[in-house]
Design a protein around this motif. Structure first.
Motif, PDB file in Angstrom:
ATOM      1  N   VAL A  87      22.786 -66.563 -69.961  1.00  0.00           N
ATOM      2  CA  VAL A  87      23.292 -66.740 -71.285  1.00  0.00           C
ATOM      3  C   VAL A  87      23.049 -68.152 -71.745  1.00  0.00           C
ATOM      4  CG1 VAL A  87      25.580 -66.716 -72.718  1.00  0.00           C
ATOM      5  CG2 VAL A  87      25.062 -64.875 -71.078  1.00  0.00           C
ATOM      6  N   LEU A  88      23.185 -69.050 -70.744  1.00  0.00           N
ATOM      7  CA  LEU A  88      23.117 -70.651 -71.289  1.00  0.00           C
ATOM      8  C   LEU A  88      21.669 -70.917 -71.264  1.00  0.00           C
ATOM      9  CD1 LEU A  88      26.138 -72.007 -69.115  1.00  0.00           C
ATOM     10  CD2 LEU A  88      26.052 -71.316 -71.482  1.00  0.00           C
ATOM     11  N   GLU A  89      20.921 -70.169 -70.640  1.00  0.00           N
ATOM     12  CA  GLU A  89      19.285 -70.627 -70.542  1.00  0.00           C
ATOM     13  C   GLU A  89      18.391 -69.665 -71.333  1.00  0.00           C
ATOM     14  OE1 GLU A  89      18.444 -70.514 -66.501  1.00  0.00           O
ATOM     15  OE2 GLU A  89      19.747 -72.402 -65.952  1.00  0.00           O
ATOM     16  N   GLU A 115      24.866 -72.991 -79.011  1.00  0.00           N
ATOM     17  CA  GLU A 115      25.937 -73.582 -78.254  1.00  0.00           C
ATOM     18  C   GLU A 115      26.487 -74.884 -79.065  1.00  0.00           C
ATOM     19  OE1 GLU A 115      27.045 -75.276 -73.835  1.00  0.00           O
ATOM     20  OE2 GLU A 115      25.013 -74.545 -74.314  1.00  0.00           O
ATOM     21  N   ALA A 116      25.596 -75.467 -79.737  1.00  0.00           N
ATOM     22  CA  ALA A 116      26.150 -76.874 -80.208  1.00  0.00           C
ATOM     23  C   ALA A 116      27.424 -76.928 -80.941  1.00  0.00           C
ATOM     24  CB  ALA A 116      24.842 -77.269 -81.166  1.00  0.00           C
ATOM     25  N   PRO A 117      27.778 -76.135 -81.792  1.00  0.00           N
ATOM     26  CA  PRO A 117      28.805 -76.051 -82.549  1.00  0.00           C
ATOM     27  C   PRO A 117      30.171 -75.996 -81.641  1.00  0.00           C
ATOM     28  CG  PRO A 117      27.648 -74.442 -83.546  1.00  0.00           C
ATOM     29  CD  PRO A 117      26.934 -74.759 -82.424  1.00  0.00           C
ATOM     30  N   MET A 118      30.109 -75.854 -80.621  1.00  0.00           N
ATOM     31  CA  MET A 118      31.219 -75.699 -79.529  1.00  0.00           C
ATOM     32  C   MET A 118      31.947 -77.063 -79.462  1.00  0.00           C
ATOM     33  SD  MET A 118      31.318 -74.753 -75.407  1.00  0.00           S
ATOM     34  CE  MET A 118      32.806 -74.591 -74.248  1.00  0.00           C
ATOM     35  N   ARG A 138      30.949 -65.271 -77.954  1.00  0.00           N
ATOM     36  CA  ARG A 138      31.513 -64.976 -78.824  1.00  0.00           C
ATOM     37  C   ARG A 138      30.822 -65.550 -80.208  1.00  0.00           C
ATOM     38  NH1 ARG A 138      35.066 -68.547 -81.425  1.00  0.00           N
ATOM     39  NH2 ARG A 138      35.050 -70.037 -79.631  1.00  0.00           N
ATOM     40  N   ARG A 139      30.049 -66.385 -80.184  1.00  0.00           N
ATOM     41  CA  ARG A 139      29.349 -66.990 -81.256  1.00  0.00           C
ATOM     42  C   ARG A 139      28.282 -65.913 -81.660  1.00  0.00           C
ATOM     43  NH1 ARG A 139      26.697 -69.417 -84.779  1.00  0.00           N
ATOM     44  NH2 ARG A 139      25.430 -71.310 -84.644  1.00  0.00           N
ATOM     45  N   LYS A 190      24.645 -77.908 -84.801  1.00  0.00           N
ATOM     46  CA  LYS A 190      26.002 -78.289 -85.167  1.00  0.00           C
ATOM     47  C   LYS A 190      26.324 -78.520 -86.523  1.00  0.00           C
ATOM     48  CE  LYS A 190      26.023 -82.293 -82.815  1.00  0.00           C
ATOM     49  NZ  LYS A 190      26.481 -83.573 -82.300  1.00  0.00           N
ATOM     50  N   GLU A 191      25.122 -78.775 -87.567  1.00  0.00           N
ATOM     51  CA  GLU A 191      24.994 -78.956 -88.986  1.00  0.00           C
ATOM     52  C   GLU A 191      24.281 -78.586 -89.829  1.00  0.00           C
ATOM     53  OE1 GLU A 191      25.403 -83.238 -89.225  1.00  0.00           O
ATOM     54  OE2 GLU A 191      27.149 -83.484 -88.182  1.00  0.00           O
ATOM     55  N   ASP A 192      23.252 -77.838 -89.232  1.00  0.00           N
ATOM     56  CA  ASP A 192      22.118 -77.013 -90.031  1.00  0.00           C
ATOM     57  C   ASP A 192      22.606 -75.673 -90.635  1.00  0.00           C
ATOM     58  OD1 ASP A 192      19.884 -76.361 -91.302  1.00  0.00           O
ATOM     59  OD2 ASP A 192      18.632 -76.358 -89.563  1.00  0.00           O
TER      60      ASP A 192
END
Length: 208
Positions: A87-89, A115-118, A138-139, A190-192
């Motif tokens: 999942v993380l890769e 994952e960035a918004p975490m 969840r995302r 995170k912000e896009d």
């Protein structure tokens, strides 16, 4: 000197029988050499192959059916599929498929994009792999929340946007005249924060 005929006959008989015996013996020896040392292999087990398919590396999937390219017609299928070793890769593919089965939008998203918004939810400086994976799942599961769909795609009074991803003026003005058009908004990194809509003028999905 005379040779008795009864002494010659056995020699002729031996000569006449020798080629046949030699020939049969040669064939027998060749056949023995061609015999395999090990027994023949059994036929392949096709039942094992049937268990492997193109979706074997699929980790997490999210799907949402929603009106988009045909506001007054049939809905489209929004799908986000994460594939990879973990999942993380992994890497995710975001697609939109219309009612005819044609993919009208496709975008690749990395695990880092998802994952960035975490960071906005973390209460400690670091997170464990288990916490990160739980957030990723969840995302993806919440990627197509109903609140992310809105109509009209472009309000009548909305000013023309600036930036390299903005549609051309003709496309923008055409969408402003369509109150039933639908916008989908999603976050990358995170912000896009990106928004897309179907353009009947262009016959394709456009960034807003």
């Amino acid at each position: 000197m005379r040779i008795a005929w009864f002494a010659v006959l056995p020699l002729l008989a031996a000569c006449n029988s020798t080629p046949s015996a030699v020939h049969e013996g040669s064939i027998s020896r060749i056949a023995d050499r061609n015999k395999p040392d090990t027994p023949a292999l059994p036929p392949p087990d096709s039942t094992r192959a049937a268990a492997v398919n193109a979706q074997a590396d699929t980790l997490v999937t999210a799907k949402q059916v929603h009106l988009f390219s045909q506001p007054g017609g049939k809905p489209d299928v929004f799908r986000l599929v994460l594939r990879g070793p973990s999942v993380l890769e992994g890497a995710a593919t975001f697609t939109i498929t219309d009612a005819s089965g044609q993919v009208i939008f496709r975008e690749s998203l990395s695990a880092a994009d998802l994952e960035a918004p975490m960071v906005y939810e973390m209460k400690t400086p670091t997170a464990t792999p288990a916490e990160r994976e739980a957030f990723m799942r969840r995302r993806i599961r919440e990627f197509f929340r109903p609140a992310q769909f809105s109509s009209p795609a472009v309000p009548t009074a909305a000013p023309y946007p600036t930036g390299p991803e903005a549609p051309d003026h003709a496309t923008w003005n055409d969408l402003r005249k369509r109150p039933d058009s639908i916008r989908f908004t999603y976050l990358v990194g995170k912000e896009d924060r990106r928004s897309i809509a179907w353009s009947p003028l262009k016959k394709q999905v456009v960034r807003l």
